[in-house]
Design an enzyme around this catalytic site. Structure first.
Site, PDB file in Angstrom:
ATOM      1  N   TYR A 106       0.823  -1.211   0.000  1.00 47.71           N
ATOM      2  CA  TYR A 106       0.000   0.000   0.000  1.00 47.71           C
ATOM      3  C   TYR A 106       0.857   1.262   0.000  1.00 47.71           C
ATOM      4  CZ  TYR A 106      -3.153   3.683   1.612  1.00 47.71           C
ATOM      5  OH  TYR A 106      -3.853   4.851   1.728  1.00 47.71           O
ATOM      6  N   GLY A 160      -6.129   5.180  -0.143  1.00 45.74           N
ATOM      7  CA  GLY A 160      -7.507   5.214   0.310  1.00 45.74           C
ATOM      8  C   GLY A 160      -8.366   4.212  -0.436  1.00 45.74           C
ATOM      9  N   HIS A 202      -3.525  16.350  -2.586  1.00 44.84           N
ATOM     10  CA  HIS A 202      -3.884  16.497  -1.173  1.00 44.84           C
ATOM     11  C   HIS A 202      -3.635  17.915  -0.643  1.00 44.84           C
ATOM     12  CE1 HIS A 202      -4.442  12.282  -1.402  1.00 44.84           C
ATOM     13  NE2 HIS A 202      -4.396  12.033  -0.103  1.00 44.84           N
ATOM     14  N   ASN A 231       2.013  11.739   5.842  1.00 42.16           N
ATOM     15  CA  ASN A 231       1.158  10.880   6.665  1.00 42.16           C
ATOM     16  C   ASN A 231       1.577  10.936   8.135  1.00 42.16           C
ATOM     17  OD1 ASN A 231      -0.973   9.232   7.084  1.00 42.16           O
ATOM     18  ND2 ASN A 231      -0.128   7.431   6.098  1.00 42.16           N
ATOM     19  N   ARG A 245      -9.990  32.993  47.508  1.00 42.44           N
ATOM     20  CA  ARG A 245      -9.499  31.910  48.353  1.00 42.44           C
ATOM     21  C   ARG A 245      -9.540  30.541  47.687  1.00 42.44           C
ATOM     22  NH1 ARG A 245     -14.009  29.560  51.311  1.00 42.44           N
ATOM     23  NH2 ARG A 245     -15.908  30.780  50.982  1.00 42.44           N
TER      24      ARG A 245
END
Length: 608
Positions: free
Chosen positions: A164, A171, A194, A307, A398
């Site tokens: 891959y 994708g 991208h 990535n 306080r």
């Protein structure tokens, strides 16, 4: 032969100059002539003589005299901008300098280096890299790991194995096998397609952090990037050549794909890039001006560059560092307000806080004692009300120490409680001070609207504190069916922190103004030092004046941690004198893990 890179109406032109005796005016006319020649409609001009222009440096935006000789006015390869008189900038125009460039106006190339190996970078280191204080180099161990990782990729390609992102699409296209002769094109296409972010570009500081963090991840040696390419990227970082990275476009699924793709796009010589020398220009020109060549992506290297979650992580690191700084200084500002309002320190007693084992709360209470203990630091103000009949103070005085939860929500509480203290300072029925901390009220409004500003910022934070993680959208054809929205969470947290800093800046000014009405009485030594620090940049409020610069000056003191630097020696001295009453807090003890960030490493995941 000298050459100059000239920006005309959004276009960059390389203009050679055969004669250094020529003038700045000649350069402007020649650039306009080339611009007109490249336009079908001549750019709206009938001739160069129609163009009336100014010429300015891209670095610093300084105007140049058209009569000056080029050899005197400019250096070889310098970037300049020709501004046509009467032009209206289009909405998509990218100025040569980004917002906040004043931070870089005094940029000096660093001499020191930080060695990266992918394992030891801290949040403090990363912020310092963002500020341009260091260059980067790899450790020998990291170089070996990177080389070994690349050998795995090379063997995959040689054996034509289907893997891959190396020999397949991405994708939804993961089952599409790509021919060997298209593998490099695959990586370039990935980066280009991208690069689809929108919005303003990251500031130079934030882009440097993003690039440094990506280099750090690649140094781990798991991504398959070649050592040659990684060293090219490091050279660009060291030259402060920073790609145009839009701040919007990531959903935090499969990493920050859009921002990191824009980062990679600049590295390959496409899109826009910024450097202190050039301002914004085409990436190829910026790299050439620094003697650098664009990266030529090898198989898998586009994926290696884009990535990851470095946008979320880098902005998150800035948020943590700034939150840490303002959380520490909030205690000092609150202590000063407590003193002005003549509050009691009994609520911070050691025995009381020992009963509730929240170490963060114990540490904050200790700081209050170290600053307000009148036995240790005599205070004339404290003595003036030692025997008053007040039993206890309001919660905002306080109950300052709290353990905290999530970063944005927790840090917001510092502003929410600070705004209430500003109200007490400004309200004469609560403070016994003049209304809105000014003489001749009515004629003067004093801190009336400064308090409104604080209230507005707190109100805005309430909306910003809505968790991003509760929202998710399915993306990438349902392969990423639940996403983190981490990018927006990080940017939102930074906005919350900035608002907190501004609210505390207003309180710091108000508390110091309150001191003016208690003179000649003095407070404790450390708080007098804080007062002196504020008065070194902001004078007392005698009558109404333009207040925004005062708020910004106080904000800058907090941003640069000057308030902490002034008070910290007294806090630590008090600590040493009261051991074993109090010990320094460990890095992980405080629920926000805000303290001692020098030892906090950046957690990261490496997406292959």
């Amino acid at each position: 032969m000298p050459r100059y890179t000239v920006h005309v109406r959004g276009e960059w032109l390389a203009v050679p100059c055969q004669d250094a005796q020529l003038t700045v005016g000649w350069l402007g006319r020649e650039a306009v002539r080339r611009y007109i020649k490249n336009k079908p409609d001549n750019g709206g001009f009938t001739s160069v003589d129609d163009a009336h222009f100014l010429v300015r440096r891209c670095k610093g935006l300084g105007l140049l005299d058209n009569e000056d000789r080029l050899e005197v006015a400019l250096e070889n390869n310098e970037f300049v901008e020709v501004v046509i008189e009467g032009d209206a900038m289009s909405p998509d125009f990218i100025p040569s300098q980004p917002e906040g460039v004043y931070l870089y106006s005094k940029y000096r190339e660093p001499e020191k280096y930080i060695e990266l190996d992918g394992d030891r970078l801290t949040t403090e280191d990363l912020v310092n890299l963002g500020k341009g204080r260091y260059k980067i180099k790899l450790t020998p161990t990291a170089e070996k790991r990177v080389q070994k990782s690349r050998e795995v990729i090379d063997s995959i390609i040689k054996e034509k194995t289907v893997v891959y992102g190396i020999t397949t699409g991405f994708g939804k296209f993961a089952r599409t096998v790509i021919p060997i002769n298209k593998l490099q094109e695959l990586q370039v296409n990935l980066v280009r397609s991208h690069s689809s972010g929108v919005g303003k570009p990251l500031s130079p500081e934030r882009c440097r952090m993003l690039l440094a963090l990506r280099i750090n991840v690649l140094a781990k040696g798991y991504s398959g990037i070649s050592l040659e390419t990684l060293k090219q990227v490091i050279e660009m970082f060291n030259a402060s050549c920073l790609p145009y990275v839009p701040e919007k476009g990531t959903v935090g699924a499969s990493g920050d794909l859009a921002p990191l793709s824009h980062l990679a796009l600049g590295l390959v010589g496409e899109g826009k890039m910024w450097s202190p020398k050039s301002g914004w220009a085409d990436a190829k020109y910026v790299l050439e001006a620094h003697g650098l060549k664009p990266v030529i992506l090898k198989p898998k290297e586009g994926l290696a560059l884009i990535n990851g979650t470095q946008m979320i992580t880098s902005l998150g690191c800035e948020a943590v560092e700034r939150a840490s700084a303002i959380a520490r200084q909030a205690d000092i500002v609150a202590a000063l307000t407590l003193e002005v309002l003549k509050g009691t320190t009994k609520a911070f007693d050691t025995d009381i806080h020992a009963l509730r084992p929240h170490r963060g709360q114990i540490e904050v209470a200790f700081r209050f004692r170290s600053l307000l203990d009148s036995d240790h630091h005599p205070s004339e103000i404290a003595e003036s009300h030692r025997f008053c009949d007040r039993v206890q103070d309001a919660y905002t005085l306080r109950c300052c120490p709290q353990a905290l939860d999530y970063l944005a929500i927790g840090i917001h509480e510092l502003a929410a409680i600070s705004e209430r203290r500003i109200e007490r300072l400004c309200n004469p029925s609560l403070s016994e001070l003049p209304a809105f901390l000014v003489a001749e009220g009515g004629l003067n409004s004093g801190f009336m609207i400064a308090h409104c500003t604080a209230a507005a910022l707190v109100s805005e934070n309430k909306a910003l504190c809505h968790p991003s993680s509760v929202d998710s959208l399915s993306t990438s054809a349902a392969t990423e069916d639940h996403v983190s929205m981490g990018g927006w969470a990080a940017r939102k947290a930074l906005r919350v922190i900035e608002h907190v800093e501004q609210v505390l800046a207003i309180e710091l000014l108000a508390a110091c103004q309150g001191i003016e009405f208690l003179r000649p009485l003095k407070t404790t030594t450390p708080l007098e030092k804080v007062y002196d620090l504020v008065r070194s940049v902001v004078r007392p409020w005698i009558k109404d004046r333009f207040m925004a610069p005062d708020i910004e000056a106080a904000h800058r003191l907090l941003l640069e941690q000057k308030v902490w630097e002034v008070a910290a020696p007294y806090i630590e001295k008090y600590r040493m004198e009261h051991i074993p009453e109090s010990r320094p807090l460990s890095p992980t003890a405080f629920s926000l893990q805000f303290l001692h960030k020098k030892s906090t490493k950046i957690p990261e995941s490496e997406d292959l």
